[in-house]
Design a protein around this motif. Structure first.
Motif, PDB file in Angstrom:
ATOM      1  N   THR A 695       0.854  -1.187   0.000  1.00  0.00           N
ATOM      2  CA  THR A 695       0.000   0.000   0.000  1.00  0.00           C
ATOM      3  C   THR A 695       0.888   1.235   0.000  1.00  0.00           C
ATOM      4  O   THR A 695       1.754   1.380   0.866  1.00  0.00           O
ATOM      5  CB  THR A 695      -0.906   0.023   1.237  1.00  0.00           C
ATOM      6  OG1 THR A 695      -1.671  -1.178   1.291  1.00  0.00           O
ATOM      7  CG2 THR A 695      -1.859   1.204   1.189  1.00  0.00           C
ATOM      8  N   GLN A 696       0.664   2.121  -0.954  1.00  0.00           N
ATOM      9  CA  GLN A 696       1.440   3.355  -1.044  1.00  0.00           C
ATOM     10  C   GLN A 696       0.517   4.555  -0.878  1.00  0.00           C
ATOM     11  O   GLN A 696      -0.586   4.590  -1.414  1.00  0.00           O
ATOM     12  CB  GLN A 696       2.154   3.436  -2.394  1.00  0.00           C
ATOM     13  CG  GLN A 696       3.185   2.346  -2.625  1.00  0.00           C
ATOM     14  CD  GLN A 696       4.412   2.501  -1.741  1.00  0.00           C
ATOM     15  OE1 GLN A 696       4.496   3.424  -0.948  1.00  0.00           O
ATOM     16  NE2 GLN A 696       5.351   1.587  -1.874  1.00  0.00           N
ATOM     17  N   GLN A 697       1.001   5.514  -0.095  1.00  0.00           N
ATOM     18  CA  GLN A 697       0.248   6.748   0.102  1.00  0.00           C
ATOM     19  C   GLN A 697       0.727   7.785  -0.910  1.00  0.00           C
ATOM     20  O   GLN A 697       1.923   8.026  -1.057  1.00  0.00           O
ATOM     21  CB  GLN A 697       0.456   7.280   1.516  1.00  0.00           C
ATOM     22  CG  GLN A 697      -0.368   8.528   1.824  1.00  0.00           C
ATOM     23  CD  GLN A 697      -0.068   9.057   3.210  1.00  0.00           C
ATOM     24  OE1 GLN A 697       1.032   9.525   3.474  1.00  0.00           O
ATOM     25  NE2 GLN A 697      -1.038   8.976   4.092  1.00  0.00           N
ATOM     26  N   ILE A 698      -0.206   8.379  -1.617  1.00  0.00           N
ATOM     27  CA  ILE A 698       0.116   9.398  -2.621  1.00  0.00           C
ATOM     28  C   ILE A 698      -0.539  10.714  -2.197  1.00  0.00           C
ATOM     29  O   ILE A 698      -1.733  10.753  -1.892  1.00  0.00           O
ATOM     30  CB  ILE A 698      -0.364   8.973  -4.015  1.00  0.00           C
ATOM     31  CG1 ILE A 698       0.329   7.666  -4.411  1.00  0.00           C
ATOM     32  CG2 ILE A 698      -0.077  10.054  -5.056  1.00  0.00           C
ATOM     33  CD1 ILE A 698      -0.121   7.097  -5.729  1.00  0.00           C
ATOM     34  N   LYS A 712       5.200  -3.327  -4.955  1.00  0.00           N
ATOM     35  CA  LYS A 712       6.416  -2.655  -4.506  1.00  0.00           C
ATOM     36  C   LYS A 712       7.234  -3.473  -3.514  1.00  0.00           C
ATOM     37  O   LYS A 712       8.433  -3.267  -3.381  1.00  0.00           O
ATOM     38  CB  LYS A 712       6.069  -1.311  -3.854  1.00  0.00           C
ATOM     39  CG  LYS A 712       5.549  -0.260  -4.812  1.00  0.00           C
ATOM     40  CD  LYS A 712       6.661   0.235  -5.716  1.00  0.00           C
ATOM     41  CE  LYS A 712       7.686   1.059  -4.943  1.00  0.00           C
ATOM     42  NZ  LYS A 712       8.735   1.598  -5.843  1.00  0.00           N
ATOM     43  N   ASP A 713       6.597  -4.396  -2.783  1.00  0.00           N
ATOM     44  CA  ASP A 713       7.310  -5.085  -1.713  1.00  0.00           C
ATOM     45  C   ASP A 713       8.143  -6.249  -2.241  1.00  0.00           C
ATOM     46  O   ASP A 713       7.870  -6.803  -3.309  1.00  0.00           O
ATOM     47  CB  ASP A 713       6.318  -5.614  -0.677  1.00  0.00           C
ATOM     48  CG  ASP A 713       5.923  -4.537   0.324  1.00  0.00           C
ATOM     49  OD1 ASP A 713       6.452  -3.421   0.208  1.00  0.00           O
ATOM     50  OD2 ASP A 713       5.081  -4.806   1.196  1.00  0.00           O
ATOM     51  N   THR A 750       9.259   0.295   3.563  1.00  0.00           N
ATOM     52  CA  THR A 750       9.272   1.577   2.857  1.00  0.00           C
ATOM     53  C   THR A 750       8.182   2.467   3.406  1.00  0.00           C
ATOM     54  O   THR A 750       7.026   2.052   3.493  1.00  0.00           O
ATOM     55  CB  THR A 750       9.046   1.369   1.345  1.00  0.00           C
ATOM     56  OG1 THR A 750      10.056   0.491   0.854  1.00  0.00           O
ATOM     57  CG2 THR A 750       9.112   2.674   0.589  1.00  0.00           C
ATOM     58  N   SER A 751       8.521   3.664   3.795  1.00  0.00           N
ATOM     59  CA  SER A 751       7.516   4.622   4.246  1.00  0.00           C
ATOM     60  C   SER A 751       6.515   4.868   3.130  1.00  0.00           C
ATOM     61  O   SER A 751       6.877   5.116   1.982  1.00  0.00           O
ATOM     62  CB  SER A 751       8.183   5.941   4.644  1.00  0.00           C
ATOM     63  OG  SER A 751       7.228   6.957   4.812  1.00  0.00           O
ATOM     64  N   SER A 752       5.223   4.788   3.453  1.00  0.00           N
ATOM     65  CA  SER A 752       4.202   4.939   2.415  1.00  0.00           C
ATOM     66  C   SER A 752       4.245   6.329   1.779  1.00  0.00           C
ATOM     67  O   SER A 752       4.013   6.483   0.581  1.00  0.00           O
ATOM     68  CB  SER A 752       2.814   4.664   3.007  1.00  0.00           C
ATOM     69  OG  SER A 752       2.535   5.567   4.051  1.00  0.00           O
ATOM     70  N   ASP A 753       4.557   7.349   2.543  1.00  0.00           N
ATOM     71  CA  ASP A 753       4.593   8.702   2.000  1.00  0.00           C
ATOM     72  C   ASP A 753       5.825   8.917   1.121  1.00  0.00           C
ATOM     73  O   ASP A 753       5.855   9.806   0.279  1.00  0.00           O
ATOM     74  CB  ASP A 753       4.585   9.724   3.149  1.00  0.00           C
ATOM     75  CG  ASP A 753       4.157  11.101   2.668  1.00  0.00           C
ATOM     76  OD1 ASP A 753       3.252  11.166   1.821  1.00  0.00           O
ATOM     77  OD2 ASP A 753       4.747  12.087   3.117  1.00  0.00           O
ATOM     78  N   PHE A 755       6.791   7.142  -1.234  1.00  0.00           N
ATOM     79  CA  PHE A 755       6.506   6.804  -2.628  1.00  0.00           C
ATOM     80  C   PHE A 755       6.213   8.074  -3.440  1.00  0.00           C
ATOM     81  O   PHE A 755       6.651   8.221  -4.578  1.00  0.00           O
ATOM     82  CB  PHE A 755       5.317   5.842  -2.683  1.00  0.00           C
ATOM     83  CG  PHE A 755       4.929   5.435  -4.066  1.00  0.00           C
ATOM     84  CD1 PHE A 755       5.812   4.713  -4.862  1.00  0.00           C
ATOM     85  CD2 PHE A 755       3.681   5.757  -4.578  1.00  0.00           C
ATOM     86  CE1 PHE A 755       5.455   4.315  -6.132  1.00  0.00           C
ATOM     87  CE2 PHE A 755       3.321   5.369  -5.849  1.00  0.00           C
ATOM     88  CZ  PHE A 755       4.207   4.650  -6.627  1.00  0.00           C
ATOM     89  N   SER A 765      13.212   3.999  -4.396  1.00  0.00           N
ATOM     90  CA  SER A 765      12.808   4.016  -2.994  1.00  0.00           C
ATOM     91  C   SER A 765      13.821   3.273  -2.137  1.00  0.00           C
ATOM     92  O   SER A 765      14.356   2.245  -2.539  1.00  0.00           O
ATOM     93  CB  SER A 765      11.430   3.358  -2.827  1.00  0.00           C
ATOM     94  OG  SER A 765      10.447   4.101  -3.512  1.00  0.00           O
TER      95      SER A 765
END
Length: 921
Positions: A695-698, A712-713, A750-753, A755, A765
């Motif tokens: 899950t990535q935060q945009i 991504k993982d 990885t920090s979601s923010d 991304f 990343s």
């Protein structure tokens, strides 16, 4: 749940009337050589017959024979020829996907002698094992203190349990396992859970492939679990079993009401029957299991859902709590489960067999919610209903070639809600029984309360009223067809190829009933056009084709194959991460909103697989395997919010353009038989996993963000498994197994923010490896059995596991350390099965005792971040907690923090004792 019993005949009738539309290995083989006892020369023309069946073969000029297409089980095999005395092997065990070696030596028949009978011993090492493969048959399952397939699987090397009880094979995620029944997938593609569950009394063989499985199997990264059900034979056999019990524990300070003994707290009834309908042509097998448990987690009905808390805005210490409950003790982890299977086996002629299977599962449960301990009637109800219909045609075209065709219809229904919806007449609607999923014509129950009532009087206190207003419905239907053909080209090559097609229909509804004191004065179902109501129907398709060759030589066995997979999600995805939806009100008028969406492309994958085994001694075998594996993410992540509805809160969007997750797996192993009764297996493995779901935060603007599912993982898993087996023989009443796993499972953090920043700058990343949440470095399982299974038996099962990771925090500084850098305490559980068999006429009466968690060990599965323990937390030292504790002493109905911090669901179940009786005939 009493509705379940009358539904079974209706479902059986229904499935015979519906038209079954088209849409994994289930057999093994026997091979060997026949020689003359006096000369040692090979004997051609000797007939090899499996007693009681039409299966057999004749030896060739080299004295060799092969019998394939044999269902798993125990058989007697007879060799006969003109001028030779008959020879017979009994107790010959055949396992799925394996070759059982059986060599005969024939005596010249000078006089009329009786048949020579030899008891076969199951092989301790398998020459054709090219990747890790464990098989457990019905006899072994019956001798264990287990009640479900998952409990049997948890005892195998390389398999660990997560904190929630979910299974992980070789460090993979729990949804990376493919489950099949009789070669037909029973995985619900919505979330990769099982659509049906099978009682252990219906299983003939349970096999687990945890290594680099053959090209025949696909859409899985970690392993394959194949369940082969029993079928009726030439004689009638059956059993009826009842047992009941309760939790007997001295942990009263942890588990509320555990000292109140109820002999009927957990009741189980099982039955099975199989036999001929038309002798040698048509047979049947049916089984069923019903269980009803109140669990071990209780609450007190201090409040009813309509209660609420009033806090005086002028005086925060003036708190008034409504308490209209009757103070009854209420079980909060109840579960009622029904599983039924039926099989018809038709043999129109000796070279063809047709199986029709139906499996039905129905369950109702409530999950414990600690915050609702004083308002227990407000917690969700969970309903699940599944049905599998499958038709299998197996036809031998010759002694060396046979094909298998399977057609299946798989239905999975799931519903979660507190109160059911109502029709126009005010009647409750039962959605989990396969009815049409159309919510536009129904209404919300008036018992739903305004959102402000779901509150507590203070910090670290229980909720004092209100309701959980969410509704979730999911239905998946899968039509499938699979065709496989197997040919023994010669004694060295077994070639197999096949194709499979699946057509899915996925229906989903999710919303939360609206009610407040401003706009929604009565409970209201949100409009399906709004972001508060997620609804969709999707119809993806899958296709696969494979080919594999099993080459068996004296010096080695080689498995090599390749697989092609096709997947089309048949949906749309957003092409602009800064404008994820055409409904975004912030889009400029000049932007063509339709251009933001595109049709998802077809996904193609090619997976090569290879494995080899070769002997180093007559009792020692080494194997190596390598393969590429792919699996599409669960449909829930492809289609979430597929209508791209926008709201100003943080929104989650599915991604129909997700790529398959992929794994490259390596394995090296050694099998070694030490004595006639003892053998071990040592295996090392490494898995490189890419494109895992994340899950990535945009961030769209300073105040607006949304979440999107992406590939991504990554993870890498390495480990060693060691299995030691001491089997029980007629000369020894003692049997034991020992399975040890050392494993390190790591993945990226990885920090979601981050991304958003990386996409904007074009940089890669940063990836920080951390332990995965289910990483258990040391796992030790052992079983010890003593006795004569036909008279008495005692089995102990022990499980020891090092602590799982958790996220620690520096409490005094409120600083979170690296995720999963702390370790929970070690877990240890011992289970017991003791049984005694009495014979009365033609009946075997078995009286048994099962004890789970024999020593009443307090095992912590969840912990507080400040201490790494479930027993206490440093949050109790905070001023807010102390103030709440003081208020609780003087205000009626105020749940004290000291009670709130004692969370019984943080622990595995305490000791449970069950007594039962089984009648077998």
């Amino acid at each position: 749940m009493n509705k379940l019993l009358w539904k079974i005949p209706l479902f059986f009738l229904f499935t015979f009337l519906i038209s079954v539309k088209l849409f994994a290995g289930t057999t093994g083989k026997i091979s060997g050589v026949v020689t003359d006892k006096e000369t040692g020369e090979p004997l051609p023309g000797i007939n090899i017959i499996i007693e009681g069946t039409s299966m057999g073969a004749a030896t060739d000029l080299d004295g060799s024979y092969i019998i394939n297409n044999i269902p798993p089980g125990t058989y007697s095999v007879i060799a006969s020829g003109v001028g030779f005395q008959k020879s017979k092997f009994v107790d010959v065990k055949v396992a799925v996907d394996f070759t059982t070696s059986l060599n005969f030596t024939m005596h010249t028949e000078d006089i009329d002698l009786e048949t020579i009978v030899i008891k076969a011993e199951a092989p301790m090492v398998r020459k054709d094992l090219t990747s890790s493969h464990t098989s457990v048959d019905a006899e072994q399952i019956q001798a264990l203190p287990v009640e479900s397939v998952s409990q049997v699987l948890a005892l195998q090397a390389g398999i660990t349990r997560g904190a929630g009880g979910e299974l992980h094979i070789r460090g993979g995620r729990s949804n990376e396992i493919a489950y099949t029944v009789n070669g037909v997938s029973v995985s619900n593609p919505y979330n990769n859970s099982n659509s049906v569950s099978i009682a252990t009394n219906a299983i003939q063989e349970l096999s687990v492939v945890s290594g680099t499985f053959n090209a025949e199997y696909g859409n899985a990264l970690s392993g394959i679990v194949n369940q082969v059900t029993k079928e009726g034979g030439s004689d009638y056999h059956g059993n009826v079993t009842f047992y009941t019990g309760d939790y007997l524990s001295g942990r009263e300070e942890t588990f509320f009401n555990i000292d109140d003994i109820d002999p009927l707290n957990s009741f189980v009834g099982e039955a099975s029957l199989g036999g001929p309908i038309v002798k040698d042509m048509l047979s049947f097998f049916v089984s069923g299991r019903y269980s009803d448990s109140k669990g071990y987690l209780y609450g007190v009905r201090q409040h009813n859902p309509w209660d609420s808390v009033y806090i005086n805005p002028m005086d925060p210490n003036d708190i008034r709590i409504a308490m209209s409950g009757d103070s009854a003790i209420v079980p909060m982890s109840i579960g009622q489960y029904l599983s039924a299977t039926g099989k018809l086996t038709f043999r129109p002629f000796s070279t063809m067999k047709i199986n029709y299977d139906i499996i039905i599962s129905d369950s109702y449960s409530k999950g414990y919610n600690h915050s609702l301990r004083l308002n227990p009637d407000a917690s969700y109800n969970y309903y699940s209903w599944g049905m599998l219909n499958s038709l299998e045609v197996r036809h031998a075209l010759s002694n060396n070639t046979f094909y298998t065709f399977r057609a299946s219809y798989n239905l999975d229904d799931y519903a979660q809600y507190l109160y059911p919806l109502l029709d126009e007449n005010g009647n409750e609607v039962d959605f989990h029984a396969g009815m049409e999923l159309d919510l536009t014509k129904y209404f919300a129950d008036q018992r739903y309360q305004p959102s402000h009532k779901l509150s507590s009087p203070g910090t670290y206190s229980f909720l004092s009223g209100g309701t959980l207003n969410g509704h979730s419905y999911q239905r998946t239907r899968t039509l499938g067809a699979k065709f496989d053909i197997t040919s023994q080209l010669n004694k060295n090559h077994e070639f197999k190829t096949g194709a499979e097609f699946k057509y899915h229909i996925l229906d989903y509804e999710n919303f939360s009933v609206l009610r407040d004191t401003v706009r929604y004065f009565t409970p209201t179902i949100p409009d399906v056009r709004t972001a508060n109501h997620n609804s969709y129907t999707k119809k993806p398709i899958e296709f696969s084709i494979y080919a594999q060759d099993k080459m068996e030589f004296t010096s080695m066995v080689v498995n090599i194959g390749v697989r092609y997979d096709y997947f089309h999600s048949k949906s749309q995805y957003s092409t602009d991460i800064f404008h994820p939806t055409p409904n975004d009100p912030n889009l400029l008028p000049t932007i063509d909103r339709e251009s933001l969406l595109d049709d998802s492309p077809v996904k193609h994958q090619i997976s090569p697989r290879a494995g080899i085994s070769f002997p180093i001694t007559d009792k020692g075998i080494i194997h190596f395997s390598y393969g590429h594996f792919y699996q599409m993410p669960s449909f829930a992540y492809l289609y979430s919010n597929s209508d791209f509805k926008y709201s100003f809160s943080s929104q989650s969007y599915g991604n129909a353009n997700l790529n398959p997750q992929r794994t490259v797996s390596y394995e090296l192993g050694l099998q070694q038989q030490l004595t006639e009764e003892i053998a071990f297996n040592l295996t090392g493995y490494y898995r490189d996993v890419r494109d895992l779901l994340a899950t990535q935060q945009i961030r769209i603007s300073e105040n607006e963000t949304y979440l999107k599912y992406v590939n991504k993982d990554y993870a890498n898993i390495k480990g060693i498994t060691f299995s030691l087996t001491k089997r029980r023989t007629p000369n020894s009443m003692f049997g034991a197994t020992l399975d040890y796993t050392f494993q390190v499972s790591e993945g990226n953090n990885t920090s979601s923010d981050a991304f958003f920043l990386d996409i904007a700058s074009g940089r890669q990343s940063e990836k920080i490896p951390i332990y995965l949440s289910w990483d258990q470095e040391h796992t030790l399982n052992g079983t010890v059995s003593v006795g004569d299974p036909s008279d008495w038996n005692v089995t102990l099962v022990a499980r020891l596991g090092s602590g799982l990771p958790y996220d620690p925090v520096l409490f005094d500084q409120q600083v979170y350390l690296r995720p999963n850098s702390g370790r929970k305490p070690t877990q240890a559980v011992v289970d017991l099965l003791a049984e005694k068999t009495f014979t009365w006429y033609n009946f075997d009466i078995v009286v048994f005792l099962k004890v789970f968690n024999l020593f009443d060990t307090l095992n912590e599965r969840y912990v507080y971040a400040s201490t790494g323990r479930a027993t206490y937390t440093l949050d109790q030292t905070l001023e807010t907690a102390k103030e709440s504790e003081a208020l609780a002493q003087g205000i009626a109905g105020y749940g004290a923090p000291s009670e709130y911090f004692n969370q019984p669901s943080f622990y595995l179940p305490p000791r449970e004792v069950r007594l039962g009786v089984s009648v077998e005939f």
